[in-house]
Write an enzyme that holds these catalytic residues in place. Structure first.
Site, PDB file in Angstrom:
ATOM      1  N   LYS A 149      -3.184   5.833   7.358  1.00 29.68           N
ATOM      2  CA  LYS A 149      -2.167   5.135   6.265  1.00 29.68           C
ATOM      3  C   LYS A 149      -2.033   7.177   6.033  1.00 29.68           C
ATOM      4  O   LYS A 149      -2.761   7.235   5.027  1.00 29.68           O
ATOM      5  CB  LYS A 149      -2.837   4.724   4.923  1.00 29.68           C
TER       6      LYS A 149
HETATM    7  N1  PMP Z   1       1.956  -1.196   4.775  1.00 35.58           N
HETATM    8  C1  PMP Z   1       2.207  -0.279   4.359  1.00 35.58           C
HETATM    9  C2  PMP Z   1       3.067   0.648   5.279  1.00 35.58           C
HETATM   10  C3  PMP Z   1       1.401   0.443   3.214  1.00 35.58           C
HETATM   11  O1  PMP Z   1       2.130   1.471   3.081  1.00 35.58           O
HETATM   12  C4  PMP Z   1       0.873  -0.668   2.528  1.00 35.58           C
HETATM   13  C5  PMP Z   1       0.508  -0.438   1.378  1.00 35.58           C
HETATM   14  N2  PMP Z   1       1.587  -0.147   0.504  1.00 35.58           N
HETATM   15  C6  PMP Z   1       1.195  -2.191   3.191  1.00 35.58           C
HETATM   16  C7  PMP Z   1       1.148  -2.406   4.258  1.00 35.58           C
HETATM   17  C8  PMP Z   1      -0.106  -2.969   2.113  1.00 35.58           C
HETATM   18  O2  PMP Z   1      -1.211  -2.589   2.567  1.00 35.58           O
HETATM   19  P1  PMP Z   1      -1.967  -2.779   0.981  1.00 35.58           P
HETATM   20  O3  PMP Z   1      -2.579  -4.498   0.511  1.00 35.58           O
HETATM   21  O4  PMP Z   1      -3.568  -1.723   1.261  1.00 35.58           O
HETATM   22  O5  PMP Z   1      -2.044  -2.481   0.014  1.00 35.58           O
END
Ligand code: PMP
Length: 288
Positions: A149
């Site tokens: 991330k």
């Molecule tokens: N995919 C991407 C590219 C993201 O940036 C996120 C978070 N915004 C998600 C999926 C979803 O992840 P989470 O449930 O941890 O927010």
């Protein structure tokens, strides 16, 4: 609003970092988006574990313990008097010289912004969302593992712009093999004949915390789940599609690429999972 930077709180207007921070110059850093529900941070340990994995993958030594980051996160919520909110936790490589090398960066910076949550319009949830596949692809893992991330969201931003230019709020991003990876900031699920399908991490899906919560819910509901490579065709013929993310939670998709999905209305599986998710966020948190 007070913003946490390296152990101190600053007024919003004074919350500034150097233009020589490699997070700014090169997108060299990592982040988390976290939800606070009724005074409890949802799955904080999982977010901090993902942050640690992202740090390890980009060879960034976190100079703080998990407990220190956890305490600072909770403090940022308390200082801002929040009970419900959205927390953005950013770790940048730190201030360095103009060259790419992180060796010039003395120490990483930890920034925590805890703010009120900007909820999506209620009609997103009541009526569902229409989405479209866009040309910009998810990162090839050989270039940058999409499980990190990182602060590099440019291809996701381009995908978002492409969707918006065509009048859509959200985009489906494929990987370099043409399989569905996820949306620009949300994971994706299909429901077909009572079974739940979602792309594996190897297809370019982020290890979403909400994705994980939905998989836990499916288990509890005894709903069969398969993580597998999915094509656009699989999505077009699905009975239901929904997307998941920290900010969006669970949103039904009623149309993709001009094809109505299922009945063209939010489906029963997504509704059931949403109801369970709302129950889960009340009990699966760290008290601030
Ligand atoms: N995919 C991407 C590219 C993201 O940036 C996120 C978070 N915004 C998600 C999926 C979803 O992840 P989470 O449930 O941890 O927010």
């Amino acid at each position: 609003m007070k913003v946490y930077i390296n152990g101190k709180f600053f007024d919003q207007a004074d919350a500034k970092i150097s233009v020589f921070d490699h997070g700014f110059l090169y997108g060299d850093g990592i982040f988390e988006g976290i939800r606070l529900y009724s005074g409890c941070v949802f799955r904080l340990e999982e977010h901090l574990e993902r942050l640690e994995y992202s740090a390890k993958a980009i060879l960034l030594d976190l100079p703080w313990t998990r407990k220190q980051i956890s305490d600072a996160t909770c403090e940022a919520c308390r200082v801002n008097g929040l009970k419900d909110g959205y927390i953005r936790l950013v770790v940048s490589r730190g201030v360095g010289s103009l060259g790419l090398s992180p060796k010039s960066c003395a120490s990483p910076q930890l920034i925590i912004i805890a703010d009120k949550i900007q909820l999506y319009p209620p009609e997103f949830y009541e009526q569902g969302l229409k989405i479209i596949t866009v040309p910009t692809r998810r990162c090839n893992p050989a270039a940058l593992p999409p499980t990190i991330k990182s602060l590099n969201y440019l291809n996701n931003i381009l995908a978002k712009i492409e969707a918006q230019n065509l009048g859509f709020h959200e985009a489906v991003m494929l990987n370099d093999q043409g399989y569905i990876a996820e949306c620009t900031g949300d994971n994706i699920f299909l429901v077909h004949k009572g079974k739940l399908f979602t792309p594996p991490f190897s297809a370019g899906a982020l290890s979403g915390i909400t994705r994980g919560a939905v998989l836990d819910i499916a288990k509890k509901l005894k709903m069969p789940v398969e993580e597998k490579n999915l094509t656009r065709y699989d999505a077009w013929i699905a009975d239901e599609i929904f997307i998941t993310g920290t900010a969006a939670e669970v949103v039904s998709i009623i149309e993709m690429d001009g094809r109505p999905i299922g009945t063209g209305k939010p489906g029963p599986a997504a509704k059931k999972i949403t109801a369970e998710f709302k129950r889960l966020v009340k009990k699966d948190g760290t008290k601030i």
